[in-house]
Write a protein that holds these residues in place. Structure first.
Motif, PDB file in Angstrom:
ATOM      1  N   ASP A  40       0.824  -1.214   0.000  1.00 40.31           N
ATOM      2  CA  ASP A  40       0.000   0.000   0.000  1.00 40.31           C
ATOM      3  C   ASP A  40       0.857   1.264   0.000  1.00 40.31           C
ATOM      4  O   ASP A  40       0.334   2.353  -0.173  1.00 40.31           O
ATOM      5  N   HIS A  41       2.167   1.124   0.246  1.00 38.54           N
ATOM      6  CA  HIS A  41       3.019   2.285   0.491  1.00 38.54           C
ATOM      7  C   HIS A  41       4.165   2.489  -0.484  1.00 38.54           C
ATOM      8  O   HIS A  41       4.641   3.599  -0.648  1.00 38.54           O
ATOM      9  N   ARG A  65      -1.454  -4.677  -4.572  1.00 38.37           N
ATOM     10  CA  ARG A  65      -2.008  -3.545  -3.833  1.00 38.37           C
ATOM     11  C   ARG A  65      -1.893  -2.259  -4.640  1.00 38.37           C
ATOM     12  O   ARG A  65      -0.938  -2.066  -5.385  1.00 38.37           O
ATOM     13  N   LEU A  68      -1.405   3.905  -1.581  1.00 37.54           N
ATOM     14  CA  LEU A  68      -2.161   5.023  -1.025  1.00 37.54           C
ATOM     15  C   LEU A  68      -1.609   6.337  -1.549  1.00 37.54           C
ATOM     16  O   LEU A  68      -0.431   6.430  -1.898  1.00 37.54           O
ATOM     17  N   ASN A  69      -2.448   7.360  -1.593  1.00 34.51           N
ATOM     18  CA  ASN A  69      -1.979   8.687  -2.007  1.00 34.51           C
ATOM     19  C   ASN A  69      -0.967   9.247  -1.012  1.00 34.51           C
ATOM     20  O   ASN A  69      -0.026   9.923  -1.402  1.00 34.51           O
ATOM     21  N   ARG A  70      -1.202   9.001   0.261  1.00 34.13           N
ATOM     22  CA  ARG A  70      -0.283   9.452   1.306  1.00 34.13           C
ATOM     23  C   ARG A  70       0.019   8.276   2.220  1.00 34.13           C
ATOM     24  O   ARG A  70      -0.908   7.694   2.781  1.00 34.13           O
TER      25      ARG A  70
END
Length: 137
Positions: A40-41, A65, A68-70
């Protein structure tokens, strides 16, 4: 599978030893959950290089996955992992996260882990079993 690519079984066994898990199945579950959260990162070239360096099964978990945006802070990351493991607490989730991430430097190399850490908020280095990097301008 390339000759120098580690095996999924070897990765899970390293996690089992690091986390002192009672069963291979428990270590495999924790490995999947933590690598999924990591997926996710990690973005860009680091994501591609990490997928190339990991065992095929682990690479699929990371690559499946959508980043995420952040990225979450390190404590939020641990909390996110806790929410994905039945009965986990923040303390047990931190153990699980560290048990998986701390085996990655030996598996994929310190240079790649340092590049991944450069993408993440402060606090992740300790989860990988490394001292926190402090970059000066």
């Amino acid at each position: 599978m390339s000759a120098n690519r580690p095996s999924w079984t070897g990765l899970v066994e390293a996690v089992r030893e690091a986390g002192q898990y009672a069963t291979q199945a428990e270590a495999e579950h924790v490995t999947r959950v933590v690598l999924s959260a990591l997926g996710d990162h990690v973005t860009g070239e680091e994501r591609v290089d990490l997928a190339r360096a990991l065992p095929e099964e682990a690479a699929r978990v990371v690559a499946s996955r959508i980043p995420l945006n952040r990225p979450l802070s390190a404590p939020q990351f641990v909390d996110a992992v806790a929410s994905r493991i039945e009965g986990a607490t923040p303390a047990t989730a931190r153990w699980d996260v560290s048990s998986v991430l701390s085996v990655l430097p030996a598996l994929v190399g310190d240079e790649l882990v340092d590049r991944v850490l450069a993408q993440l908020p402060s606090g992740y280095a300790l989860l990988f079993g490394k001292a926190e990097l402090v970059l000066t301008a």
